[in-house]
Design a protein around this motif. Structure first.
Motif, PDB file in Angstrom:
ATOM      1  N   MET A   1       1.337  16.734 -16.881  1.00 42.73           N
ATOM      2  CA  MET A   1       1.537  15.721 -17.133  1.00 42.73           C
ATOM      3  C   MET A   1       0.388  13.886 -17.488  1.00 42.73           C
ATOM      4  O   MET A   1       0.897  13.660 -17.957  1.00 42.73           O
TER       5      MET A   1
ATOM      6  N   TRP B   1      -6.366  12.669  -7.909  1.00 43.06           N
ATOM      7  CA  TRP B   1      -5.077  13.292  -7.610  1.00 43.06           C
ATOM      8  C   TRP B   1      -5.097  14.971  -7.498  1.00 43.06           C
ATOM      9  O   TRP B   1      -3.852  14.395  -6.467  1.00 43.06           O
TER      10      TRP B   1
ATOM     11  N   LEU C   1       1.162  11.354 -20.032  1.00 37.75           N
ATOM     12  CA  LEU C   1       1.277   9.865 -19.026  1.00 37.75           C
ATOM     13  C   LEU C   1      -0.204   8.681 -19.828  1.00 37.75           C
ATOM     14  O   LEU C   1       0.396   8.095 -20.429  1.00 37.75           O
TER      15      LEU C   1
ATOM     16  N   ILE D   1       0.957   4.464  -2.758  1.00 31.90           N
ATOM     17  CA  ILE D   1       0.500   5.598  -2.792  1.00 31.90           C
ATOM     18  C   ILE D   1       1.963   6.409  -3.201  1.00 31.90           C
ATOM     19  O   ILE D   1       1.521   7.458  -3.638  1.00 31.90           O
ATOM     20  N   LEU D   2       3.036   5.877  -2.438  1.00 30.47           N
ATOM     21  CA  LEU D   2       4.277   7.013  -2.425  1.00 30.47           C
ATOM     22  C   LEU D   2       4.015   6.888  -5.100  1.00 30.47           C
ATOM     23  O   LEU D   2       4.768   8.678  -5.360  1.00 30.47           O
TER      24      LEU D   2
ATOM     25  N   TRP E   1       1.307   6.558  -6.699  1.00 28.49           N
ATOM     26  CA  TRP E   1       0.724   7.122  -7.033  1.00 28.49           C
ATOM     27  C   TRP E   1       0.809   8.940  -6.851  1.00 28.49           C
ATOM     28  O   TRP E   1       0.357   9.747  -7.803  1.00 28.49           O
ATOM     29  N   SER E   2       1.038   9.651  -6.284  1.00 27.42           N
ATOM     30  CA  SER E   2       1.255  10.651  -5.253  1.00 27.42           C
ATOM     31  C   SER E   2       2.434  11.442  -6.051  1.00 27.42           C
ATOM     32  O   SER E   2       2.582  12.332  -6.633  1.00 27.42           O
ATOM     33  N   LEU E   3       3.492  10.233  -6.696  1.00 31.34           N
ATOM     34  CA  LEU E   3       4.725  11.610  -6.991  1.00 31.34           C
ATOM     35  C   LEU E   3       5.342  11.309  -8.115  1.00 31.34           C
ATOM     36  O   LEU E   3       5.996  11.507  -9.124  1.00 31.34           O
ATOM     37  N   PHE E   4       4.685   9.624  -8.465  1.00 28.91           N
ATOM     38  CA  PHE E   4       5.181   9.668 -10.173  1.00 28.91           C
ATOM     39  C   PHE E   4       4.697  10.722 -11.384  1.00 28.91           C
ATOM     40  O   PHE E   4       5.945  10.908 -11.846  1.00 28.91           O
ATOM     41  N   PRO E   5       3.771  11.155 -11.928  1.00 29.75           N
ATOM     42  CA  PRO E   5       3.696  11.684 -12.203  1.00 29.75           C
ATOM     43  C   PRO E   5       4.531  13.246 -12.066  1.00 29.75           C
ATOM     44  O   PRO E   5       4.757  13.770 -13.314  1.00 29.75           O
ATOM     45  N   ILE E   6       4.831  13.769 -10.837  1.00 28.92           N
ATOM     46  CA  ILE E   6       5.433  15.071 -10.820  1.00 28.92           C
ATOM     47  C   ILE E   6       7.049  14.314 -11.045  1.00 28.92           C
ATOM     48  O   ILE E   6       8.130  15.584 -11.444  1.00 28.92           O
TER      49      ILE E   6
ATOM     50  N   ALA F   1       0.942  -0.918  -0.042  1.00 29.07           N
ATOM     51  CA  ALA F   1      -0.421  -0.087   0.565  1.00 29.07           C
ATOM     52  C   ALA F   1       0.765   1.023   0.214  1.00 29.07           C
ATOM     53  O   ALA F   1       0.426   2.181  -0.662  1.00 29.07           O
ATOM     54  N   VAL F   2       2.011   1.399   0.684  1.00 27.21           N
ATOM     55  CA  VAL F   2       2.998   1.991   0.706  1.00 27.21           C
ATOM     56  C   VAL F   2       3.234   2.685  -0.514  1.00 27.21           C
ATOM     57  O   VAL F   2       3.204   4.024  -1.035  1.00 27.21           O
TER      58      VAL F   2
ATOM     59  N   PRO G   1       0.584  16.531  -4.222  1.00 21.41           N
ATOM     60  CA  PRO G   1      -0.151  17.032  -5.653  1.00 21.41           C
ATOM     61  C   PRO G   1      -0.215  18.592  -4.840  1.00 21.41           C
ATOM     62  O   PRO G   1      -1.153  19.064  -5.701  1.00 21.41           O
TER      63      PRO G   1
END
Lengths: 277, 291
Positions: free
Chosen positions: B119, B162, B123, A19-20, A22-27, A15-16, B108
């Motif tokens: 983004m 998001w 993606l 979450i990481l 989901w939150s950070l990959f696009p950035i 889960a961690v 975010p």
């Protein structure tokens, strides 16, 4: 018992990671892609190892000078809106914290309710008015709009934080002969600093990123960075992804670092602002 | 005495109230007046009663915009709450590096709608987007968001979730941290299973905070504009318009200020209705645990 604990641990770890991701990959992905040589951006499969290059940033500097003007406009508007919102909210928050009464209670509730009106609604009447006043495409109009949409939350936050400052301090200062403005400036303001920072976080993030008002009320002189990026997305001769990634990264990084360092105030503001009326 | 006190506090209240009055309140009333008139730029308005409202409410484009908005609000916001609740419980159950993870989850919140669109467009780029490639490699269906309206709506929904998950998560997480640990100990001593403790302790005590988060997110998702506008401009053929885009198009593309103003007041009324629910809950004091 052992296996159950192991399973729970594995589930949590999964889960961690999710979450990481989901939150950070696009950035991280756009920041990384902004450093990729042009042909690697569209490599299939995506390239994770590459020679980093600043080419897109220098190209951004050369061909999109207007983006850096936009950043400067964003900066001026953000600073202006933040100062205005903090001063106005601190004054009002002080009144709401130290006084009570039916009218005051009702007006505070009114402030909160009015804030829930969709911003696009006010663009209709404000558009001709702003034009008539000659304020169209100026920094001032965005400063006023951005500050206004945050003074309600700001006032509620300031009141919440000022409630924690003992009234005896005001009384002692007033016995010493300090005027109300002096008390507010010299006694209350320094102690209410965490509240002011919480207000600042909200106004800064909002003003730096806002799109709708900037889109409707500015054309050239006061155009903000998000607006320039939106023009890059829609430019007719196809999107140059490398330059777009570089611009997005430049626009994003300062406010991201700001939120990272100020996360404590963001959390305090969100939790105090949403439940205390 | 009363007058003296008013004179003393008025200057301090003035800046906030002047801003709100001149930028939000008076313009909103002016919009109401506009909505009862036929008008556009440089044209003298004339009173037409509720005609603009009829025009908007019978416009198929408005129906589709309203439907899109309602779908987004209902699906995206509830999905967001479910994920936010799950994350809050996970964080509360004890995690290593909690401070770092919290910052990562908040990240975010700093991202502008414009950058988020950059983004997510990339993606899900139909040819080279990493998510598209990954889905294809797993032989899963990919999102054809630039041609297929329903796929575009899915992408808009993902994007909003998001961007706003940090808000929902923090509200629920703060409420969860406020639940005293003794309650769980008592439940355990009474022989309650994890599930029973969740059903009987966690959920009821988190209820008020979840309702607050939901109401706020309903209100904010209902006015959604930038994400949808930047991703699709409401197209193809107005199929991904949301109510705010419908309003914008009427006012600034078709120069129809009357119908746009009517749309605006429909938005105001819906938002105030939701705000009323919030105030009702707040006043009833049912939110004692939500601090």
């Amino acid at each position: 018992m052992r296996t159950e604990r192991l399973l729970i641990g594995a589930g949590k770890a999964f889960a961690v990671v999710a979450i990481l991701f989901w939150s950070l990959f696009p950035i991280l992905f756009i920041a990384m892609s902004s450093l990729k040589p042009g042909q690697d951006i569209f490599a299939v499969p995506p390239k994770w190892l590459f020679m980093p290059t600043l080419k897109h940033y220098t190209e951004l500097w050369r061909s999109w000078g207007v983006f850096f003007d936009g950043l400067l406009n964003s900066l001026m508007i953000t600073v202006g809106a933040t100062l205005l919102a903090i001063v106005a909210s601190a004054c009002a928050g002080y009144v709401y914290s130290r006084n009570s009464g039916r009218w005051l209670g009702a007006s505070l509730l009114g402030l909160i309710i009015v804030r829930l009106i969709p911003p696009i609604v006010v663009t209709l009447p404000l558009f001709p008015i702003v034009n008539a006043l000659g304020l169209s495409d100026t920094h001032l109009v965005l400063i006023l709009l951005y500050a206004t949409f945050f003074v309600s939350l700001g006032t509620v936050l300031m009141r919440t934080f000022m409630d924690q400052i003992p009234r005896e301090l005001d009384e002692a200062a007033s016995i010493d002969g300090a005027s109300r403005m002096t008390i507010l400036r010299k006694v209350i303001a320094p102690l209410a600093m965490p509240g002011m920072l919480a207000v600042a976080v909200f106004v800064i993030v909002f003003s730096w990123n806002e799109f709708l008002f900037a889109f409707i009320f500015t054309a050239t002189r006061a155009k903000t960075a998000p607006l320039v990026i939106s023009e890059m997305i829609g430019s007719i001769d196809g999107v140059d992804w490398g330059i777009l990634f570089a611009a997005s990264t430049v626009q994003l990084v300062p406010v991201l670092l700001f939120v990272v360092f100020m996360n404590r105030y963001l959390v305090a503001g969100l939790t105090a602002g949403s439940t205390k009326g | 005495m009363q007058l003296q006190r008013t004179a003393r506090i008025l200057p301090l209240l003035a800046p906030v109230h002047l801003l709100i009055l001149s930028v939000i309140v008076l313009p909103s009333f002016y919009v109401m007046w506009l909505s009862l008139n036929t008008s556009s730029f440089g044209q003298a308005p004339s009173f037409v009663g509720l005609q603009n409202y009829w025009r908007v409410l019978s416009d198929p484009a408005f129906h589709s915009a309203l439907l899109n908005t309602v779908i987004l609000v209902v699906v995206a916001v509830h999905l967001e709450l479910a994920v936010g609740l799950g994350m809050a419980l996970l964080f509360a159950s004890g995690l290593p590096f909690r401070r770092f993870l919290l910052v990562a989850v908040l990240a975010p919140y700093a991202v502008s709608e414009v950058t988020a669109v950059v983004m997510w467009r990339f993606l899900f780029d139909p040819d080279a987007g990493p998510v598209t490639l990954a889905l294809r490699a797993l032989s899963l269906p990919t999102l054809d968001w630039s041609f297929e309206p329903s796929h575009a709506m899915i992408l808009i929904g993902l994007l909003t979730v998001w961007l706003h998950l940090p808000f929902t998560f923090i509200i629920v997480y703060a409420a969860r941290l406020a639940i005293p640990a003794e309650l769980y100990e008592a439940a355990r001593i009474d022989g309650a299973t994890r599930w029973q403790a969740f059903r009987r302790v966690t959920l009821p005590l988190l209820g008020p905070a979840m309702v607050i988060a939901l109401l706020f997110r309903y209100i904010f998702a209902f006015r959604l504009f930038s994400e949808a506008w930047l991703l699709t401009k409401g197209g193809p053929a107005r199929s991904t318009e949301v109510v705010a885009i419908y309003l914008y198009q009427e006012a600034f593309s078709f120069n129809a200020f009357g119908p746009a103003a009517a749309t605006a007041w429909i938005m105001v009324l819906v938002s105030l209705l939701l705000a009323g629910a919030y105030v009702f809950l707040l006043r009833r004091g049912g939110l004692a645990h939500a601090h």
